[in-house]
Structure formats: structure tokens, C-alpha cells
Design a protein around this motif. Sequence first.
Motif, mmCIF file in Angstrom:
data_model
loop_
_atom_site.group_PDB
_atom_site.id
_atom_site.type_symbol
_atom_site.label_atom_id
_atom_site.label_comp_id
_atom_site.label_asym_id
_atom_site.label_seq_id
_atom_site.Cartn_x
_atom_site.Cartn_y
_atom_site.Cartn_z
ATOM 1 N N ASP A 52 0.834 -1.206 0.000
ATOM 2 C CA ASP A 52 0.000 0.000 0.000
ATOM 3 C C ASP A 52 0.870 1.257 0.000
ATOM 4 O O ASP A 52 0.561 2.255 -0.665
ATOM 5 C CB ASP A 52 -0.909 -0.029 1.237
ATOM 6 C CG ASP A 52 -2.147 0.822 1.027
ATOM 7 O OD1 ASP A 52 -2.343 1.308 -0.103
ATOM 8 O OD2 ASP A 52 -2.916 0.994 1.990
ATOM 9 N N ALA A 109 2.591 1.562 -3.816
ATOM 10 C CA ALA A 109 1.759 0.829 -4.789
ATOM 11 C C ALA A 109 2.273 0.969 -6.220
ATOM 12 O O ALA A 109 2.080 0.062 -7.036
ATOM 13 C CB ALA A 109 0.323 1.319 -4.698
ATOM 14 N N LEU A 113 -2.089 0.244 -9.879
ATOM 15 C CA LEU A 113 -2.782 1.540 -9.907
ATOM 16 C C LEU A 113 -3.547 1.708 -11.217
ATOM 17 O O LEU A 113 -3.297 0.993 -12.192
ATOM 18 C CB LEU A 113 -1.772 2.674 -9.745
ATOM 19 C CG LEU A 113 -1.009 2.712 -8.423
ATOM 20 C CD1 LEU A 113 0.092 3.770 -8.480
ATOM 21 C CD2 LEU A 113 -1.938 2.987 -7.260
ATOM 22 N N THR A 114 -4.463 2.647 -11.244
ATOM 23 C CA THR A 114 -5.182 2.983 -12.475
ATOM 24 C C THR A 114 -4.175 3.569 -13.485
ATOM 25 O O THR A 114 -3.093 4.001 -13.075
ATOM 26 C CB THR A 114 -6.279 4.024 -12.173
ATOM 27 O OG1 THR A 114 -5.702 5.079 -11.410
ATOM 28 C CG2 THR A 114 -7.429 3.415 -11.405
ATOM 29 N N ASP A 129 -2.118 6.462 -12.617
ATOM 30 C CA ASP A 129 -1.359 6.313 -11.361
ATOM 31 C C ASP A 129 -1.952 7.113 -10.197
ATOM 32 O O ASP A 129 -1.237 7.469 -9.254
ATOM 33 C CB ASP A 129 0.118 6.720 -11.545
ATOM 34 C CG ASP A 129 0.888 5.657 -12.309
ATOM 35 O OD1 ASP A 129 0.361 4.538 -12.431
ATOM 36 O OD2 ASP A 129 1.999 5.955 -12.758
ATOM 37 N N ALA A 130 -3.247 7.443 -10.289
ATOM 38 C CA ALA A 130 -3.852 8.295 -9.266
ATOM 39 C C ALA A 130 -4.319 7.483 -8.054
ATOM 40 O O ALA A 130 -4.200 7.923 -6.911
ATOM 41 C CB ALA A 130 -5.022 9.067 -9.859
ATOM 42 N N ARG A 131 -4.852 6.306 -8.287
ATOM 43 C CA ARG A 131 -5.368 5.512 -7.168
ATOM 44 C C ARG A 131 -5.344 4.031 -7.527
ATOM 45 O O ARG A 131 -5.073 3.665 -8.667
ATOM 46 C CB ARG A 131 -6.790 5.950 -6.810
ATOM 47 C CG ARG A 131 -7.739 5.823 -7.954
ATOM 48 C CD ARG A 131 -9.059 6.521 -7.685
ATOM 49 N NE ARG A 131 -9.792 6.704 -8.917
ATOM 50 C CZ ARG A 131 -10.507 5.769 -9.526
ATOM 51 N NH1 ARG A 131 -10.596 4.572 -8.993
ATOM 52 N NH2 ARG A 131 -11.144 6.000 -10.651
ATOM 53 N N LEU A 132 -5.646 3.197 -6.501
ATOM 54 C CA LEU A 132 -5.661 1.739 -6.718
ATOM 55 C C LEU A 132 -6.846 1.362 -7.603
ATOM 56 O O LEU A 132 -7.893 2.008 -7.542
ATOM 57 C CB LEU A 132 -5.817 1.020 -5.375
ATOM 58 C CG LEU A 132 -4.639 1.054 -4.404
ATOM 59 C CD1 LEU A 132 -5.099 0.557 -3.039
ATOM 60 C CD2 LEU A 132 -3.502 0.206 -4.904
ATOM 61 N N THR A 133 -6.675 0.302 -8.403
ATOM 62 C CA THR A 133 -7.825 -0.193 -9.169
ATOM 63 C C THR A 133 -8.800 -0.853 -8.179
ATOM 64 O O THR A 133 -8.413 -1.189 -7.051
ATOM 65 C CB THR A 133 -7.388 -1.239 -10.208
ATOM 66 O OG1 THR A 133 -6.800 -2.340 -9.499
ATOM 67 C CG2 THR A 133 -6.384 -0.689 -11.199
ATOM 68 N N SER A 137 -7.610 -4.295 -6.992
ATOM 69 C CA SER A 137 -6.460 -4.181 -6.085
ATOM 70 C C SER A 137 -6.907 -3.733 -4.695
ATOM 71 O O SER A 137 -6.388 -4.200 -3.677
ATOM 72 C CB SER A 137 -5.448 -3.182 -6.624
ATOM 73 O OG SER A 137 -5.068 -3.527 -7.903
ATOM 74 N N MET A 138 -7.881 -2.810 -4.693
ATOM 75 C CA MET A 138 -8.382 -2.305 -3.409
ATOM 76 C C MET A 138 -9.011 -3.444 -2.596
ATOM 77 O O MET A 138 -8.768 -3.574 -1.403
ATOM 78 C CB MET A 138 -9.418 -1.213 -3.674
ATOM 79 C CG MET A 138 -9.318 -0.044 -2.704
ATOM 80 S SD MET A 138 -10.540 1.186 -3.076
ATOM 81 C CE MET A 138 -9.843 2.015 -4.458
#
Lengths: 93, 212
Positions: free
Chosen positions: B108, B111, B117-118, B121-125, B128-129
Motif C-alpha cells: 500500500d 503501490a 494503480l489505475t 497512477d492516481a489511485r488503486l484499481t 487491487s483495493m
Amino acid sequence: MIAPLSLLLIAPPIIAAFLLARAAMPRWRPAMVMLLCAMSAVPLAGAWIVAAEVGGAGPKLLSLSAILLGSIALVAGFGLVERALGGSKDDPA
Amino acid sequence: MTMLSPVAMLGWIGAVLLFLLALRTWSDGRAARRRARMGLAGMMLAMGAALYTHDVVSLPEMLSMAALGSGIGYLIARRASMRSAWPILALLQAMIGAALLLTAFAIDGNAIAFAILTPDDARLTGTSMVLLGLAKASGAIVLLGSLLLYRATVGARAGAERWLALLASLSGLGGVAIALLLLGEAGLAGMSGIVGAAGLALGLLLRPAKAD
């Protein structure tokens, strides 16, 4: 992520493990639980991969701590199984 | 999906087979010891395969931690009284839960290193979350459950086997989540799945202890 084909490949060993554990003779079940506790240190291999790939001081420290704890559990777990099954020369059988 | 080298693939297949052989019918003490050693060999092979497939930049630190942990583990295994084996196993299971939790937090925390990541690269897919949440939850439950089991088993063994089998199964489930998060680690997922399935089977077979 893992491809669906890989997931299909890992399903048979998982089913086989379930059936093998179910077929265990009652007198060996407690010893088998001890072995399973030692084998459950398998996420340690994941910690090795994470420590190898991860960057940054914080995550690196976390993964190295995971390796330390996992190694203790792995060696102590298998050592206890060996003693419980009478494999160690130091213990009376 | 990354293509695994033939050597690494053979290593993972060998490790999975050794894990399955370790669970094969135990007929007597000698066979049981042989099977337990197969389990250990499977673990060693898995570690080797894991290291072989990755570019390791911090090998000295990793080996130092593994050597230190192995030394402490050896002392525990050698000095512990076999009468207190079940409480010790509960403590060791708690360590595995903590290791699982720490590994999930390490993923985490960085990551971007694991392609989870999406595209921006902004947040977890989403997947993945879920997997990361599953790994963290498994680790936390195993850690807390094992500590509670340790308290319950000090002085009394009743029911320890059943709960330890179920906690080991949960560790296996957490291992599967970690393996699915890491790119292409089907071998690790298979080995963790074997532990999860065998733990579940034994947990269901062993009856809960009756109160006297």
C-alpha cells in the motif's frame, strides 16, 4: 493481476490439498495441524518479493520486518513439528 | 501477464508438488517426519523461486533479517517445552498474521512499484483495493485471533488444533490475496491456496472441545 488461465491451473492443487487433508487419519490430525501452522508461513515468500521490489524507507522497513517475523515463525514452526514427531535426537521419543 | 522463466516455473511447480506430498497420507512416525521435511523443502524452493524472478536491490538487508529471524526461530524450537507447544504455535501464528499485515501495508505504501494503480497512477484499481483489503483483514484477524487463542491455550489445550487450523487457513487466504496483487505470482497463489484449503478441511474435521 493473474490471468484467468493461471487461476484455472492453480485450482486442481487447491482441491487436491482439501481432499488430502480430509483423508488424514484421526491420530495424525493434531500433528498435521502443527505442520500446517508451519506451512502457513508461506506469505513470507510474498514478503521477499515485496522487499525486493518496493522503494522508499517506510515500505522497505515494513517488508523487512515481515521477513523477520515470517522467518521466526517458519523456522520455529518446522522445528516444533520435527520435535513433536520425534525427529530431534535431543528429545525422548 | 509477465512470462515466467522455465527455471522459476519449475521451482514453483516443485514447491507446489512438495506441499501436496507433505499432506499425503501419514502412515507412521517416520513417514510423517519425511512428509514434514517435504513441506520445509517446498517452502525453501518457493523462496528461491521468488528471489530468482525479481531484481533484488536490498539482498544484504533481506538476508540479514532472514538469518536473524531463523536464529531466533531455532532457539524457540530448541528450548521450548513440548508441553507448551500449542500456545507457542498460537504465538507463531500471530507473527504470521503480523507479517501478512506488514506486507500488505508495504504494498500500500509503494503501490506504484506493483502495477496495481489505475492508468493515470492516481489511485488503486477496484480489484487491487479489494485484494489489499482482504490481505489486511486476514492479517489482522489472524493476529488478533492467535493472541486470543494463546491466552486461552496457556494451561489448557482444548480445541487449540481446530482454531489453529482455521487461522492457518485464513493466513493462506491472505497469502492468495498478496500473490494476486503481485504481478503473475501464480505459484505463490497456488501454495497459499493449498494451505488455505488444507486448513479449512482440518478445521472442519476437528470437533470443537466439549466443556466438562
